[in-house]
Design a protein around this motif. Sequence first.
Motif, PDB file in Angstrom:
ATOM      1  N   ALA A 276       0.796  -1.231   0.000  1.00 20.55           N
ATOM      2  CA  ALA A 276       0.000   0.000   0.000  1.00 20.55           C
ATOM      3  C   ALA A 276       0.839   1.297   0.000  1.00 20.55           C
ATOM      4  CB  ALA A 276      -0.984  -0.014   1.160  1.00 20.55           C
ATOM      5  N   PRO A 277       1.903   1.407   0.815  1.00 20.90           N
ATOM      6  CA  PRO A 277       2.637   2.680   0.836  1.00 20.90           C
ATOM      7  C   PRO A 277       3.319   3.035  -0.483  1.00 20.90           C
ATOM      8  CG  PRO A 277       3.142   1.383   2.778  1.00 20.90           C
ATOM      9  CD  PRO A 277       2.395   0.485   1.848  1.00 20.90           C
TER      10      PRO A 277
ATOM     11  N   ASP B 280       7.116   4.764   3.543  1.00 16.38           N
ATOM     12  CA  ASP B 280       6.341   5.894   4.075  1.00 16.38           C
ATOM     13  C   ASP B 280       6.827   6.272   5.478  1.00 16.38           C
ATOM     14  OD1 ASP B 280       5.507   3.649   5.364  1.00 16.38           O
ATOM     15  OD2 ASP B 280       3.359   4.030   5.165  1.00 16.38           O
TER      16      ASP B 280
ATOM     17  N   ASN C 228      -0.768   5.359  -4.504  1.00 17.97           N
ATOM     18  CA  ASN C 228      -1.610   6.491  -4.097  1.00 17.97           C
ATOM     19  C   ASN C 228      -3.057   6.012  -4.081  1.00 17.97           C
ATOM     20  OD1 ASN C 228       0.494   8.473  -4.028  1.00 17.97           O
ATOM     21  ND2 ASN C 228       0.532   8.295  -6.258  1.00 17.97           N
TER      22      ASN C 228
ATOM     23  N   LYS D  80      -6.732   2.415   2.707  1.00 18.51           N
ATOM     24  CA  LYS D  80      -7.291   3.660   3.233  1.00 18.51           C
ATOM     25  C   LYS D  80      -8.756   3.468   3.627  1.00 18.51           C
ATOM     26  CE  LYS D  80      -6.875   8.533   2.815  1.00 18.51           C
ATOM     27  NZ  LYS D  80      -7.352   9.595   1.931  1.00 18.51           N
TER      28      LYS D  80
ATOM     29  N   ALA E 241      -3.157   0.772  -1.950  1.00 19.91           N
ATOM     30  CA  ALA E 241      -3.239   1.981  -1.127  1.00 19.91           C
ATOM     31  C   ALA E 241      -4.699   2.379  -0.901  1.00 19.91           C
ATOM     32  CB  ALA E 241      -2.485   3.120  -1.812  1.00 19.91           C
TER      33      ALA E 241
END
Lengths: 612, 50
Positions: free
Chosen positions: A211-212, A522, A215, A284, A280
Amino acid sequence: MSSILGISAFYHDSAACILIDGKIIAAAQEERFTRKKHDPNYPHNAIEFVLKYANLKLSEVDQIVFFEKPFLKFERLLETYVAFAPKGFVSFAKAMPLWIKEKLFQKNLLFNKLKKHDENYKSDENIFFSDHHLSHAASAFFPSPFDEAVILTADGVGEWATTTVAVGKNETLEIKKEIHFPHSLGLLYSAFTYYTGFKVNSGEYKLMGLAPYGNPIYEDKIKSKLIDIKEDGSFHLDQSYFNYATGLTMTNKKFENLFGQKVRNPQYEKLTQFHMDIAASIQKVTEEIMIKLANSIREEYGIRNLCLAGGVALNCVANGKILREKIFDNIWIQPAAGDAGGSLGAALALWHIDQGNKRLVNLKDDMKGSYLGAEYNQEEIERELKAAGANFETLKYEELIEKTSEFLSNEKAIGWFQGRMEFGPRALGGRSILGDPRSDKMQKNLNLKVKYRESFRPFAPSILREDLPKWFELNVDSPYMLLVANINSDKKIEMTVEQRKLFGIDKLNIKRSEIPAVTHIDYSARIQTVTKDTNVRYYDLISKFKEKTGCPVIVNTSFNVRGEPIVNTPTDAFNCFMGTELDYLVIGDCILDKLKQNPKLKKDYTKEFELD
Amino acid sequence: MFDFIKEFYLFLKIRKKYWLLPIIIVLFLFGGLIILTQGSAVAPFIYTIF
């Protein structure tokens, strides 16, 4: 003396646990014995181990409890097929024979299997069945250091429930509300795991790690089309995009059309920026749901403590966000949050809820650092190593710690096998591979030459508890590696303008901090705090490393290769050592140097295990 | 088997899910039929029923 044997099995991660007078004595996952990752079969070996550890025969055990209710699960299956009919006939035709033949008669099946442990075990009257999510909730609350807490459990699906909220006070625990199948946060995450080409029920970690690099550009699409999230965190999935309720895959054509690409085939399709952005985005959305749920239950029940369990509770990034939002004063997460921990929860639920036994809150750690598995004494270790043909030297304790820390500081990769095996998916310094986090090359080397896994995957730091606030934006215990926090800004190395422009996996080679091997792109890290109370040897080793280098952090990853369960015995450890590019193996008081081993004992370990 | 039927009946009663009973009976009848006729012989038999 009263004993309870808890069992979880027949879906994934079979496990067994034994309680004596309500105290957790031993617990282990079957995969560690059978060497088959996520082994779902009846946990014969795990049961044998916990009985032996507790010095009990099966006929001496007072109660046996299974972690879920097969009848309720059958009810859910039938009702789902009826609701979706005629869709799902293929899945129905595949599932029913198994249920009619075997799964519906689980009590009988269990009884027949249990009899094989002890011929004096003759009656099934002491076999009980817990509820899947009650087992999770009990595993999260009863061992926690709180006398009162609100418990949030979330996973794929149990019987009907996929998400539950419970309130625990002393020895009582009551489920207050549930979200039912097919609306499931765990299955939503698994659907994206499947879509990005990872294995469901094991690849969810990879998606989280990916994920990091991306976007969250698909966040709005997910929220507008796939899932309707209410203010209180409850949610509703649009089933027209999914296939898991009645089909044999997680997602369908409509899902692919929504995002514009087909399901990735990992055999010949590489991960691209698209998959990273997808990862990502779903991460989220998951975090948003978890935070909304946490906020609403904090407000509704007014309780300051939160306990988490269920597979979604292994999403340590989301856990870290809940902590950072300061919604609750304290958070405790069950280290075996997946189905393996259900065996423990089922046993604890029977002891406290059904039998009404008083609960004494242990402010230290009722889970004993999660070191609940098998251990080997020095004599047993030496015997096994000799039988395996190993060349080793036995050292005194101080010398062992001194030498190991020296190797670590020289950027050597070390297999570390000490004390009891961990219960749950994380290696916590009992069966770990260790490295120097200051090294630029360590993450890549460990991933590609030792673990044989994807180079993007991050490693976790073990840090002395007292040094935690000096290095990370966190100042609470995280003994089970279930909280993610950012590295302190004074340890960060900010990216240059050019570096910022890099996409996805290209960012991997940028040095991100003073401890690049454990800093994700990140700037986050999945932290394990180490104290003298729970693991003296590990604490002493990190302290010595700190003395030499000024750094109280080391790299800690599980002692296995990709697709292999964590090593269980000294022989497993030696095999893994000889099959990888580990430099040293430290096992009990013995040290093994790779250069001094018989080269004929080296094996091609890359094809030994099916990739996960 | 008797214990199982008793337990399953109690389950349906507590859950108030009697409507599942016809489905379950049919499943068991066909299940039993397949076992009794050893799989391969069942197809022509089913055709004559319908």
